[in-house]
Design an enzyme around this catalytic site. Structure first.
Site, short mmCIF file in Angstrom:
data_model
loop_
_atom_site.label_atom_id
_atom_site.label_comp_id
_atom_site.label_asym_id
_atom_site.label_seq_id
_atom_site.Cartn_x
_atom_site.Cartn_y
_atom_site.Cartn_z
N LYS A 47 0.44 -1.05 0.36
CA LYS A 47 -0.02 -0.05 -0.18
C LYS A 47 0.46 1.28 -0.30
O LYS A 47 0.14 2.36 -0.26
CB LYS A 47 -0.89 -0.10 1.41
CG LYS A 47 -1.29 -1.19 1.47
CD LYS A 47 -2.19 -1.08 3.00
CE LYS A 47 -3.09 -2.50 3.36
NZ LYS A 47 -2.78 -2.38 4.19
N GLU A 103 7.54 2.72 -6.22
CA GLU A 103 7.65 2.40 -5.08
C GLU A 103 8.37 3.43 -4.30
O GLU A 103 8.48 4.63 -4.80
CB GLU A 103 8.82 1.71 -5.15
CG GLU A 103 8.52 -0.60 -4.23
CD GLU A 103 7.91 -0.61 -3.13
OE1 GLU A 103 7.03 0.80 -2.68
OE2 GLU A 103 8.34 -1.28 -2.64
N ASP A 107 14.46 -0.54 1.14
CA ASP A 107 15.46 -1.00 1.90
C ASP A 107 16.58 -1.28 2.27
O ASP A 107 17.47 -2.04 1.66
CB ASP A 107 13.97 -1.19 3.12
CG ASP A 107 14.49 -1.49 4.69
OD1 ASP A 107 15.99 -0.78 5.11
OD2 ASP A 107 14.17 -2.27 5.09
N LYS A 135 16.96 3.70 1.22
CA LYS A 135 18.59 3.08 2.86
C LYS A 135 19.69 2.44 2.11
O LYS A 135 19.40 1.60 2.36
CB LYS A 135 17.86 2.90 3.45
CG LYS A 135 16.54 3.71 3.74
CD LYS A 135 15.81 2.35 4.94
CE LYS A 135 14.31 2.83 5.83
NZ LYS A 135 14.12 1.92 7.01
N ASP A 163 4.27 2.95 6.28
CA ASP A 163 3.70 3.35 7.82
C ASP A 163 3.93 2.65 8.58
O ASP A 163 5.02 2.06 8.22
CB ASP A 163 1.88 2.37 7.56
CG ASP A 163 3.13 0.62 7.26
OD1 ASP A 163 2.96 0.75 6.47
OD2 ASP A 163 2.84 -0.45 8.53
N ARG A 169 0.37 6.90 7.81
CA ARG A 169 0.57 7.08 6.19
C ARG A 169 -0.01 7.86 5.46
O ARG A 169 0.03 8.81 4.47
CB ARG A 169 -0.56 5.26 4.92
CG ARG A 169 0.21 3.60 5.27
CD ARG A 169 -0.51 3.20 4.35
NE ARG A 169 -0.48 1.82 5.18
CZ ARG A 169 0.22 1.28 4.77
NH1 ARG A 169 1.71 1.41 4.06
NH2 ARG A 169 0.59 -0.10 4.93
P1 IMP Z 1 13.29 -3.73 1.03
O1 IMP Z 1 12.72 -5.67 0.40
O2 IMP Z 1 13.78 -4.75 2.28
O3 IMP Z 1 13.00 -3.37 0.38
O4 IMP Z 1 11.76 -3.87 2.06
C1 IMP Z 1 11.16 -2.69 1.07
C2 IMP Z 1 9.42 -2.90 1.42
O5 IMP Z 1 10.15 -2.58 3.27
C3 IMP Z 1 8.69 -1.58 1.36
O6 IMP Z 1 8.23 -1.40 0.75
C4 IMP Z 1 8.34 -0.53 2.71
O7 IMP Z 1 6.81 -1.65 2.79
C5 IMP Z 1 8.75 -1.75 4.51
N1 IMP Z 1 9.45 -0.92 4.31
C6 IMP Z 1 11.43 -1.02 4.43
N2 IMP Z 1 11.63 -0.04 4.84
C7 IMP Z 1 10.48 0.74 5.99
C8 IMP Z 1 10.48 2.46 6.56
O8 IMP Z 1 11.81 2.98 7.51
N3 IMP Z 1 8.98 2.62 7.14
C9 IMP Z 1 8.43 2.23 6.50
N4 IMP Z 1 8.42 0.92 5.59
C10 IMP Z 1 9.48 0.93 5.28
MG MG Z 2 5.90 -1.30 0.21
#
Ligand code: IMP
Ligand code: MG
Length: 183
Positions: A47, A103, A107, A135, A163, A169
């Site tokens: 979302k 997106e 992260d 990040k 969120d 959000r």
């Molecule tokens: P990744 O697979 O670790 O890159 O995670 C991505 C998803 O984790 C994002 O689309 C977010 O929904 C969630 N996410 C990662 N970091 C944060 C944050 O600092 N705050 C809120 N949601 C996050």
């Molecule tokens: Mg996401």
């Protein structure tokens, strides 16, 4: 919702509403130029990407379509394997289309690297990524992201679609969540 409406829940406002809109306008100008004359499909990841999608799409001058996917990671133990589950798939077929994934944040990069590979198997003309936030210090998988809004520190952030336990959000800016909220 403004930072002052949730007094004390944020330690810092990282990116203001104005900065977000300014940066989205710059990214939209690049995307307009890169995709001129092409059949573009924006794919939003639910979302978190709802706000970016809404503002980026309206900042763009090119004709486009929008579609949505919802995905979820299997959990910490399987994160390194990059296993992601599709909760809601696209309505659109991708064959021959120029796909731009929209997106909120990158992260670890696990979700997006999996998603990009998944969409490529469907025969699109191209797949690129636009993320409002990244990040760099959290990267476990390198993801080639063509359009990035802001690089931010490795802290947990909320707002503008992002969120914590489904809250925040609707915060207009992006801020670092104060530890007392989740501890
Ligand atoms: P990744 O697979 O670790 O890159 O995670 C991505 C998803 O984790 C994002 O689309 C977010 O929904 C969630 N996410 C990662 N970091 C944060 C944050 O600092 N705050 C809120 N949601 C996050
Ligand atoms: Mg996401």
């Amino acid at each position: 919702m403004l930072p002052e409406d949730i007094q004390g829940d944020l330690t810092t406002v990282l990116v203001t509403e104005e900065q977000i809109q300014e940066r989205l306008a710059e990214l939209a100008a690049q995307i307009d130029a890169d995709y001129a004359g092409k059949d573009v499909l924006l794919v939003g990841v639910l979302k978190g990407a709802v706000m970016v999608m809404a503002d980026l799409a309206r900042a763009l001058s090119i004709p486009l379509e929008m579609d949505w996917m919802a995905v979820s990671s299997y959990g910490a133990s399987t994160k390194s394997s990059g296993v992601v589950r599709i909760l809601k798939d696209l309505d659109a077929a991708l064959a021959g289309r120029h796909v731009l994934i929209v997106e909120d944040i990158i992260d670890s990069g696990v979700t997006l690297s999996w998603l990009r590979e998944n969409l490529i198997t469907r025969g699109p003309a191209s797949v690129e990524i636009c993320a409002l936030l990244r990040k760099p210090d959290a990267a476990k998988v390198e993801v080639d992201v063509k359009y990035v809004g802001f690089e931010i520190p490795n802290d947990f952030v909320v707002g503008y679609g992002l969120d914590f336990a489904e809250k925040y959000r609707n915060l207009r800016s992006v801020g670092i969540l104060a530890p007392h909220v989740y501890e």
